[in-house]
Scaffold this active site. Structure first.
Site, PDB file in Angstrom:
ATOM      1  N   GLY A  25     126.741  49.269-122.901  1.00 46.94           N
ATOM      2  CA  GLY A  25     127.578  49.125-121.708  1.00 46.94           C
ATOM      3  C   GLY A  25     126.755  49.177-120.434  1.00 46.94           C
ATOM      4  O   GLY A  25     125.544  48.971-120.461  1.00 46.94           O
ATOM      5  N   HIS A  56     124.715  44.359-117.219  1.00 44.32           N
ATOM      6  CA  HIS A  56     124.036  43.727-116.084  1.00 44.32           C
ATOM      7  C   HIS A  56     123.603  42.316-116.495  1.00 44.32           C
ATOM      8  O   HIS A  56     123.919  41.872-117.611  1.00 44.32           O
ATOM      9  CB  HIS A  56     122.846  44.576-115.627  1.00 44.32           C
ATOM     10  CG  HIS A  56     121.894  44.947-116.734  1.00 44.32           C
ATOM     11  ND1 HIS A  56     121.183  44.005-117.447  1.00 44.32           N
ATOM     12  CD2 HIS A  56     121.567  46.151-117.265  1.00 44.32           C
ATOM     13  CE1 HIS A  56     120.437  44.616-118.351  1.00 44.32           C
ATOM     14  NE2 HIS A  56     120.659  45.920-118.276  1.00 44.32           N
ATOM     15  N   HIS A  64     122.258  41.695-120.031  1.00 44.47           N
ATOM     16  CA  HIS A  64     123.286  41.577-121.074  1.00 44.47           C
ATOM     17  C   HIS A  64     124.001  40.229-120.966  1.00 44.47           C
ATOM     18  O   HIS A  64     124.293  39.576-121.971  1.00 44.47           O
ATOM     19  CB  HIS A  64     124.329  42.693-120.926  1.00 44.47           C
ATOM     20  CG  HIS A  64     123.771  44.078-121.017  1.00 44.47           C
ATOM     21  ND1 HIS A  64     123.696  44.919-119.938  1.00 44.47           N
ATOM     22  CD2 HIS A  64     123.269  44.773-122.069  1.00 44.47           C
ATOM     23  CE1 HIS A  64     123.180  46.081-120.321  1.00 44.47           C
ATOM     24  NE2 HIS A  64     122.905  46.025-121.601  1.00 44.47           N
ATOM     25  N   GLN A 102     120.552  58.121-130.650  1.00 47.65           N
ATOM     26  CA  GLN A 102     119.276  57.572-130.200  1.00 47.65           C
ATOM     27  C   GLN A 102     118.753  58.249-128.930  1.00 47.65           C
ATOM     28  O   GLN A 102     117.752  57.821-128.368  1.00 47.65           O
ATOM     29  CB  GLN A 102     119.358  56.057-130.037  1.00 47.65           C
ATOM     30  CG  GLN A 102     120.214  55.577-128.887  1.00 47.65           C
ATOM     31  CD  GLN A 102     120.393  54.069-128.928  1.00 47.65           C
ATOM     32  OE1 GLN A 102     121.057  53.531-129.814  1.00 47.65           O
ATOM     33  NE2 GLN A 102     119.779  53.367-128.006  1.00 47.65           N
ATOM     34  N   GLY A 117     117.548  41.717-126.704  1.00 47.39           N
ATOM     35  CA  GLY A 117     116.663  41.346-125.608  1.00 47.39           C
ATOM     36  C   GLY A 117     115.203  41.628-125.932  1.00 47.39           C
ATOM     37  O   GLY A 117     114.890  42.630-126.590  1.00 47.39           O
ATOM     38  N   LYS A 133     113.286  42.578-123.786  1.00 44.01           N
ATOM     39  CA  LYS A 133     113.027  43.763-122.960  1.00 44.01           C
ATOM     40  C   LYS A 133     112.676  44.976-123.819  1.00 44.01           C
ATOM     41  O   LYS A 133     111.815  45.766-123.478  1.00 44.01           O
ATOM     42  CB  LYS A 133     114.281  44.026-122.107  1.00 44.01           C
ATOM     43  CG  LYS A 133     114.453  45.405-121.552  1.00 44.01           C
ATOM     44  CD  LYS A 133     113.592  45.617-120.357  1.00 44.01           C
ATOM     45  CE  LYS A 133     113.802  46.933-119.641  1.00 44.01           C
ATOM     46  NZ  LYS A 133     114.445  47.991-120.344  1.00 44.01           N
ATOM     47  N   VAL A 139     115.397  39.465-118.534  1.00 39.22           N
ATOM     48  CA  VAL A 139     115.891  39.054-117.211  1.00 39.22           C
ATOM     49  C   VAL A 139     115.375  40.058-116.185  1.00 39.22           C
ATOM     50  O   VAL A 139     115.445  41.269-116.398  1.00 39.22           O
ATOM     51  CB  VAL A 139     117.431  38.997-117.191  1.00 39.22           C
ATOM     52  CG1 VAL A 139     117.949  38.638-115.811  1.00 39.22           C
ATOM     53  CG2 VAL A 139     117.928  37.998-118.228  1.00 39.22           C
ATOM     54  N   LEU A 167     115.615  44.158-115.468  1.00 37.28           N
ATOM     55  CA  LEU A 167     116.930  44.786-115.336  1.00 37.28           C
ATOM     56  C   LEU A 167     117.115  45.823-116.431  1.00 37.28           C
ATOM     57  O   LEU A 167     116.695  45.617-117.570  1.00 37.28           O
ATOM     58  CB  LEU A 167     118.029  43.727-115.448  1.00 37.28           C
ATOM     59  CG  LEU A 167     118.098  42.730-114.305  1.00 37.28           C
ATOM     60  CD1 LEU A 167     119.295  41.805-114.492  1.00 37.28           C
ATOM     61  CD2 LEU A 167     118.219  43.433-112.975  1.00 37.28           C
ATOM     62  N   SER A 168     117.702  46.938-116.061  1.00 37.39           N
ATOM     63  CA  SER A 168     117.977  48.013-117.005  1.00 37.39           C
ATOM     64  C   SER A 168     119.172  48.797-116.475  1.00 37.39           C
ATOM     65  O   SER A 168     119.310  48.969-115.253  1.00 37.39           O
ATOM     66  CB  SER A 168     116.768  48.942-117.109  1.00 37.39           C
ATOM     67  OG  SER A 168     117.153  50.185-117.667  1.00 37.39           O
TER      68      SER A 168
HETATM   69  P1  AMP Z   1     121.254  48.378-123.892  1.00 40.45           P
HETATM   70  O1  AMP Z   1     122.657  48.278-123.380  1.00 40.45           O
HETATM   71  O2  AMP Z   1     120.263  48.856-122.879  1.00 40.45           O
HETATM   72  O3  AMP Z   1     121.163  49.081-125.219  1.00 40.45           O
HETATM   73  O4  AMP Z   1     120.821  46.883-124.189  1.00 40.45           O
HETATM   74  C1  AMP Z   1     121.589  46.038-125.006  1.00 40.45           C
HETATM   75  C2  AMP Z   1     120.797  44.788-125.272  1.00 40.45           C
HETATM   76  O5  AMP Z   1     120.500  44.142-124.035  1.00 40.45           O
HETATM   77  C3  AMP Z   1     119.449  45.066-125.954  1.00 40.45           C
HETATM   78  O6  AMP Z   1     119.221  44.082-126.956  1.00 40.45           O
HETATM   79  C4  AMP Z   1     118.474  44.945-124.828  1.00 40.45           C
HETATM   80  O7  AMP Z   1     117.186  44.536-125.245  1.00 40.45           O
HETATM   81  C5  AMP Z   1     119.120  43.858-123.975  1.00 40.45           C
HETATM   82  N1  AMP Z   1     118.625  43.947-122.603  1.00 40.45           N
HETATM   83  C6  AMP Z   1     118.578  45.046-121.804  1.00 40.45           C
HETATM   84  N2  AMP Z   1     117.998  44.752-120.620  1.00 40.45           N
HETATM   85  C7  AMP Z   1     117.658  43.439-120.684  1.00 40.45           C
HETATM   86  C8  AMP Z   1     117.017  42.531-119.784  1.00 40.45           C
HETATM   87  N3  AMP Z   1     116.590  42.915-118.585  1.00 40.45           N
HETATM   88  N4  AMP Z   1     116.834  41.259-120.187  1.00 40.45           N
HETATM   89  C9  AMP Z   1     117.251  40.848-121.424  1.00 40.45           C
HETATM   90  N5  AMP Z   1     117.861  41.643-122.309  1.00 40.45           N
HETATM   91  C10 AMP Z   1     118.066  42.918-121.951  1.00 40.45           C
END
Ligand code: AMP
Length: 292
Positions: free
Chosen positions: A41, A44, A47, A71, A157, A159, A186, A194-195
């Protein structure tokens, strides 16, 4: 469906295992190719791009939103991790997502839960060394999601480079019938990846956080200019990070794209990886460097 399911302007919000599976199986019965985008969730543009790719390649897209306690380490940000379901739902609706799977912690980890999945070796390097148990939590929840949402393809991602490597390994080793698709990182216009954790950064820290992507670019430039001294490049990355206010690197190095081992010499394809604390926020980034 086992119970009435709420919708948000046509987008289905599903919380139980049975309803998620039933929605996917119904779509499959209609001949749909199903894509799954697992997330925590606080969605951004990173996602977004996963969801868009899933939309392009699939007829029916499920986004899962679950802040997975397994995690997070005991001193990590599980409780304060951003939770923005309403905004996430609006975004998913705008992107043409069909189902948001938003399970409770009880649904994912009912009393008596005792099984976990661990990818040996690859788990211990890099992030694994700094976040004990993190990847066991990731691979376990991702395999559960693959079983709950039996999609044709799942989108991750770049990332999280180590994470996608582990998931691809797990899927191959355990013969999970799902196609793993990896989408490019991204970035903000200035280079910051982005994070969801970027919201923690103060304006000063936000400026300092650029040191991560800069250290990756620095490694790439030196390699492209023909520098073959891997140790010196590694040191230059660390020097850049250490000389930036608020930034404390955990690691900055060049690794083999598949084994994730630190390299001692330049290979045709490498990955520059970095993890650093910026103030109290821990960020990671990476850059694939090929054709060397
Ligand atoms: P998260 O919500 O942080 O667990 O991320 C969910 C998915 O989005 C994961 O597969 C991440 O690698 C991907 N993701 C997070 N940030 C980015 C980004 N800046 N660019 C591309 N994918 C991303």
């Amino acid at each position: 469906m086992s119970q009435e399911m709420p919708t948000f302007l046509g987008l289905l919000l599903v919380g139980t295992v049975e309803n998620a599976r039933e929605a996917v199986l119904a779509a499959k019965r209609n001949g749909a190719r199903v894509g799954l985008v697992p997330t925590m969730g606080a969605l951004h543009a990173g996602h977004h791009s996963l969801i868009r790719t899933a939309r392009k390649e699939c007829d029916f897209v499920v986004v899962s939103i679950f802040v997975n306690p397994a995690q997070f380490g005991p001193n990590e940000d599980y409780t304060r991790y951003p939770r923005t379901l309403e905004g996430d739902m609006a975004m998913c609706r705008g992107e043409g997502v069909n189902v948001v799977y938003f399970p409770s912690e009880e649904t994912m980890y009912p009393p008596g839960f005792a099984t976990s999945v661990e990818v040996a070796g690859l788990t211990n390097a890099l992030e694994g060394a700094y976040r004990p148990g993190h990847f066991r939590g990731v691979t376990t929840v991702v395999l559960k999601l693959f079983n709950i949402v039996p999609a044709h393809a799942a989108y991750f991602g770049q990332k999280d480079y180590q994470q996608q490597t582990l998931i691809r390994r797990m899927v191959e080793d355990l013969n999970v019938p799902i196609d793993i698709r990896v989408c490019p990182t991204v970035r903000e216009p200035d280079g910051l990846a982005l994070s969801s954790r970027n919201v923690y950064l103060s304006p000063d820290e936000r400026r300092s956080a650029l040191a991560l992507s800069r250290s990756l670019k620095l490694a790439e430039e030196r390699l492209r200019y023909g520098d073959r001294d891997v140790a010196a490049i590694r040191q230059a990355m660390l020097d850049l990070l250490n000389s930036t206010p608020h930034v404390k690197p955990d690691y900055a190095t060049l690794i083999h794209p598949d084994t994730l081992e630190e390299v001692s010499q330049v290979l045709p394809k490498l990955v520059a990886v970095v993890a650093a604390r910026v103030g109290a926020t821990r960020l990671i980034d990476n850059l694939i460097i090929s054709d060397l």
